[in-house]
Every structure is written in structure tokens, then in C-alpha cells.
Scaffold this motif. Structure first.
Motif, PDB file in Angstrom:
ATOM      1  N   LEU A 139       0.646  -1.252   0.412  1.00 38.81           N
ATOM      2  CA  LEU A 139      -0.088   0.730   0.252  1.00 38.81           C
ATOM      3  C   LEU A 139       0.718   0.970  -0.101  1.00 38.81           C
ATOM      4  CD1 LEU A 139      -3.277   0.558   0.393  1.00 38.81           C
ATOM      5  CD2 LEU A 139      -2.579   1.014   2.678  1.00 38.81           C
ATOM      6  N   ALA A 140       0.976   2.057  -0.919  1.00 35.11           N
ATOM      7  CA  ALA A 140       1.210   3.526  -0.836  1.00 35.11           C
ATOM      8  C   ALA A 140       0.763   4.213   0.359  1.00 35.11           C
ATOM      9  CB  ALA A 140       1.458   4.297  -1.970  1.00 35.11           C
ATOM     10  N   THR A 141       2.275   5.148   0.580  1.00 32.49           N
ATOM     11  CA  THR A 141       1.691   5.617   1.786  1.00 32.49           C
ATOM     12  C   THR A 141       2.157   7.397   1.204  1.00 32.49           C
ATOM     13  OG1 THR A 141       3.523   4.833   3.369  1.00 32.49           O
ATOM     14  CG2 THR A 141       3.147   6.916   4.117  1.00 32.49           C
ATOM     15  N   PRO A 142       0.529   8.030   0.826  1.00 32.12           N
ATOM     16  CA  PRO A 142       0.308   8.738   0.358  1.00 32.12           C
ATOM     17  C   PRO A 142       1.157  10.037   0.803  1.00 32.12           C
ATOM     18  CG  PRO A 142      -1.545   8.193   2.206  1.00 32.12           C
ATOM     19  CD  PRO A 142      -0.714   7.504   2.096  1.00 32.12           C
ATOM     20  N   GLU A 143       1.539  11.380   0.378  1.00 33.32           N
ATOM     21  CA  GLU A 143       1.740  12.373   0.363  1.00 33.32           C
ATOM     22  C   GLU A 143       0.909  13.341   1.834  1.00 33.32           C
ATOM     23  OE1 GLU A 143       5.298  13.634   0.055  1.00 33.32           O
ATOM     24  OE2 GLU A 143       5.588  11.677  -1.430  1.00 33.32           O
ATOM     25  N   ARG A 144       1.788  14.435   2.192  1.00 30.07           N
ATOM     26  CA  ARG A 144       0.982  14.653   3.333  1.00 30.07           C
ATOM     27  C   ARG A 144       1.398  15.868   3.463  1.00 30.07           C
ATOM     28  NH1 ARG A 144       2.285  14.348   9.574  1.00 30.07           N
ATOM     29  NH2 ARG A 144       3.014  11.581   9.238  1.00 30.07           N
ATOM     30  N   ALA A 145       0.104  17.187   3.213  1.00 31.29           N
ATOM     31  CA  ALA A 145       0.529  18.203   2.620  1.00 31.29           C
ATOM     32  C   ALA A 145       0.860  19.278   3.917  1.00 31.29           C
ATOM     33  CB  ALA A 145      -1.305  18.366   2.478  1.00 31.29           C
ATOM     34  N   TYR A 146       1.636  20.020   3.497  1.00 30.63           N
ATOM     35  CA  TYR A 146       1.962  20.675   4.087  1.00 30.63           C
ATOM     36  C   TYR A 146       1.546  20.583   5.721  1.00 30.63           C
ATOM     37  CZ  TYR A 146       5.042  24.474   6.364  1.00 30.63           C
ATOM     38  OH  TYR A 146       5.886  25.023   7.815  1.00 30.63           O
ATOM     39  N   GLY A 147       1.746  20.287   6.883  1.00 32.68           N
ATOM     40  CA  GLY A 147       0.843  20.633   8.272  1.00 32.68           C
ATOM     41  C   GLY A 147      -0.203  20.211   8.694  1.00 32.68           C
ATOM     42  N   SER A 148      -0.525  19.349   7.381  1.00 31.15           N
ATOM     43  CA  SER A 148      -1.755  18.319   7.361  1.00 31.15           C
ATOM     44  C   SER A 148      -1.702  16.685   7.853  1.00 31.15           C
ATOM     45  CB  SER A 148      -2.400  18.374   5.928  1.00 31.15           C
ATOM     46  OG  SER A 148      -3.502  17.912   5.925  1.00 31.15           O
ATOM     47  N   ILE A 149      -2.733  15.775   7.917  1.00 30.95           N
ATOM     48  CA  ILE A 149      -2.953  14.267   8.130  1.00 30.95           C
ATOM     49  C   ILE A 149      -2.505  14.233   6.440  1.00 30.95           C
ATOM     50  CG2 ILE A 149      -3.195  14.785  10.062  1.00 30.95           C
ATOM     51  CD1 ILE A 149      -5.792  13.486   9.161  1.00 30.95           C
ATOM     52  N   ARG A 150      -2.080  12.520   6.533  1.00 30.51           N
ATOM     53  CA  ARG A 150      -2.962  12.318   4.746  1.00 30.51           C
ATOM     54  C   ARG A 150      -3.385  11.574   4.840  1.00 30.51           C
ATOM     55  NH1 ARG A 150       2.706   9.369   6.849  1.00 30.51           N
ATOM     56  NH2 ARG A 150       4.148  10.291   5.721  1.00 30.51           N
TER      57      ARG A 150
END
Length: 135
Positions: free
Chosen positions: A33-44
Motif C-alpha cells: 500500500l502506498a503512503t500518501p504524501e502529506r500536505a504541509y502541516g496536514s495529515i495523510r
């Protein structure tokens, strides 16, 4: 749980997929399962495709596929590699049949030993215990 199926936190994703959060992280570590990118200061955030992928993995596990074989199946999931997927399934089927044969042999041996225990024949020594000592 989030009302937006394409905007799930890891906890909501785990609940939707019927697993725990550690399972999600483990699958990411194993490359299933891919690990999604995290938007700056946000959660996946995860989506319905991620939920479907985890459910696929769990279904394959219930059929006894190893995580390595599941990884191979996931690479073939576009549906155009049916013969390759069938090869993996044939290997798994052979394993299952071999295990069934082993289990049948074990059941027969145990049945024989239980019969000897019930027969008793006035012996002090238990045939089952004696058999295990002799192995």
C-alpha cells in the motif's frame, strides 16, 4: 468517519477497510500500500481505492497467499495477466492440497492413537504418551 470517501484519515480508512491502523502501516512498510504524501502541516488522506486495495490483500490472505505472493498479484491486478495470476493460484492450490494430505495423515494417526487409548487393554502406560516418547 468522514463523509468524503476520498478524504479519509488513517483511522477512518482502517475502519472502512476492517483492519487496524497498525495493519495499514505494516502494509505500507511491506510495499503493499502506498503512503500518501502529506500536505504541509496536514495529515495523510486515503480514498476508496486504498480501501479496496486493503480488502484485496485481506481476501488474498484468507485464501492463504503470502504477502510476497499478494504483492505479485497486486502487480497483475489490471486483469490482463490472468495466466500469471493463475500460476500463482495453482502454486497455492498445490500447497493447500499438500497440507490437506498432511492433515489427513495426522488425523488418521491421532485417531489410531485415541482408539488405542480407549482400548486400554489393562496397560498402565498410555499408548498416546508412549507413542510421543518414541517419536
Amino acid at each position: 468517519m468522514s463523509r468524503h470517501p476520498e478524504n479519509l484519515s488513517i483511522g477512518a480508512f482502517a475502519r472502512a477497510a476492517g483492519v487496524n491502523v497498525e495493519t495499514i502501516r505494516f502494509y505500507q512498510l511491506k510495499g503493499l500500500l502506498a503512503t500518501p504524501e502529506r500536505a504541509y502541516g496536514s495529515i495523510r488522506r486515503y480514498g476508496s481505492a486504498d480501501v479496496a486495495r486493503v480488502k484485496f490483500v485481506k481476501s488474498a490472505q484468507r485464501l492463504g497467499f503470502t504477502l510476497g505472493a499478494i504483492g505479485q498479484l497486486l502487480k497483475l491486478e489490471d486483469g490482463t495477466h490472468c495466466s500469471e495470476a493463475a500460476e500463482l493460484a495453482v502454486q497455492r492450490l498445490d500447497d493447500v492440497r499438500a497440507r490437506l494430505a498432511d492433515l489427513n495423515r495426522m488425523a488418521h494417526a491421532l485417531s489410531t492413537l485415541v482408539g488405542e487409548c480407549h482400548a486400554g487393554n489393562g496397560r498402565v502406560s498410555c499408548p498416546l504418551i508412549a507413542s510421543l516418547h518414541g517419536s
